[in-house]
Write a protein that holds these residues in place. Structure first.
Motif: not given
Length: 424
Positions: A64-68, A96-106, A137-141
């Protein structure tokens, strides 16, 4: 003393596992995805590339492709064996996609039912058992790429690296699209401003021309009246002065017309059609017959092609260039050569003279307003004709340049789209 050699026995089971490298097919697929992303010109194309590449790179059962989107995760699109969450939105803190974006981690989860970050209720209707969620993007995904497996699967380091590389390329492509959209917006705004400015200038030119020509007409009228009524009583000096007034009034009127023509060259609507350059040149030469005879000029016209354009504007361009060639040709026997040639996708039209030519350092300057070069200082004229000609040619999608003619003199070359490729 003899020292016995030391021997070292290593238990291979005690060594850490070797770091696996992506396979050649996977690397080839990644390279193709990077190339496609570099060529993408909108977000829809980026989504299309990434959702397929993400699944194929790691042999996943879905991607899936998820946008913030503000405080939500927007599942834009997917490529999966069964439907997932296409078109749906969830709070950042609830998936979990939100967790990855909020934390900038895979995030790597071999079994979703053993991880309390997963909203199990949302996943039970799906085939998903394992996943990797990679932030874009890890900084501000700005988004994330989700890859899913139907069976329990722990992504290998090589698979994780492939997905991170894809996410990095996606980030670059999205930033390029953003910058391109911003640039196009600025260009569009600037174009609108220029269009308004050009319209305002054209309107001003019309008003100024009317306001200037009205008193000129009065001056010329009185000068003619004096010449008719008082010719016998005028002294030689008076007659000469009156003649100067009439000549300068005529020159001023011509200059006003030239400025008006130049100012409207980019705003006048182009009435496009097939233009026969032979007919256009013939019409110009008939209009200039008096000048040709007075200067003792010879004009040679070769085979001339047709093209797509504005007959009215192109005729004025040809007239300006022919007059220029007559005036700047040899002072005793001006020779003007007009020729044409069909090129691949274009038409080349040349007008040359046998005069002094144009110095290399002046070959761009003479196309500016009121710039006439060293040779021009000896001739009368407005200094606008060449500027007008280049502006009209540019509107037709062509170019106008000057070089040295064969045997000396100046050669003006127009290259314009041919009749099979009309200007847009």
């Amino acid at each position: 003393m003899i020292v016995p050699a030391l021997s070292l026995v290593v238990d291979s089971a005690a060594l850490p596992p070797a770091r696996s490298a992506p396979s050649l097919p996977a690397m080839s697929r990644l390279v193709q995805a990077v190339r496609d992303l570099a060529a993408a010109r909108d977000l829809e194309r980026i989504v299309e590339i990434v959702r397929h590449a993400a699944r194929e790179l790691v042999d996943a059962d879905g991607a899936t492709f998820v946008l913030r989107d503000a405080g939500q995760c927007f599942y834009v699109d997917e490529d999966a064996i069964e439907p997932l969450w296409r078109g749906q939105r969830f709070p950042l803190q609830a998936c979990i996609s939100g967790w990855a974006m909020l934390n900038g981690e895979q995030v790597v989860i071999p079994d979703i039912y053993l991880d309390d970050r997963i909203p199990h209720v949302a996943y039970r209707p799906t085939f998903v058992r394992s996943l990797v969620m990679t932030p874009i993007r890890t900084a501000e995904p700005v988004g994330s790429i989700g890859t899913y497996w139907a069976d329990e699967h722990e992504a290998t380091p090589a698979e994780r690296e492939l997905l991170l590389a894809l996410a990095d390329s996606t980030s670059v492509a999205m930033e390029s699209i953003r910058l391109l959209d911003e640039l196009e917006g600025r260009v569009a705004e600037r174009t609108r401003e220029l269009e308004v400015t050009n319209r305002d200038l054209a309107a001003f030119a019309h008003v100024a021309a009317h306001d200037l020509k009205a008193p000129l007409a009065t001056i010329s009228g009185y000068a003619e009246l004096i010449a008719d009524m008082e010719a016998a009583s005028l002294s030689a000096e008076g007659a000469s002065a009156l003649g100067a007034v009439r000549r300068q009034a005529t020159r001023m009127a011509d200059l006003i017309d030239a400025v008006l023509a130049y100012s409207t060259a980019t705003t006048t609507a182009l009435e496009l059609g097939v233009v026969d350059l032979g007919e256009v040149t013939g019409s110009v030469l008939r209009d200039l017959e008096e000048l040709i005879v007075a200067r003792g000029a010879e004009v040679e016209v070769g085979e001339l092609p047709s093209l797509h354009g504005s007959a009215a504007l192109l005729e004025r361009v040809v007239q300006n260039l022919v007059v220029n060639a007559i005036n700047y040709g040899d002072s005793d026997a001006p020779l003007v050569k007009v020729d044409g040639k069909v090129l691949e996708g274009a038409v080349r039209f040349t007008i040359s003279d046998n005069g002094r030519g144009v110095a290399p350092e002046e070959r761009e300057a003479i196309f500016d307003m009121f710039m006439r070069g060293r040779a021009g200082s000896l001739q009368q004229g407005s200094g606008i004709g060449l500027a007008f000609a280049r502006r009209v040619v540019a509107r037709h999608g062509g170019t106008l340049t000057v070089s040295t003619a064969e045997g000396g003199g100046a050669c003006f070359t127009l290259e314009l789209p041919d009749s099979s490729a009309p200007p847009g």
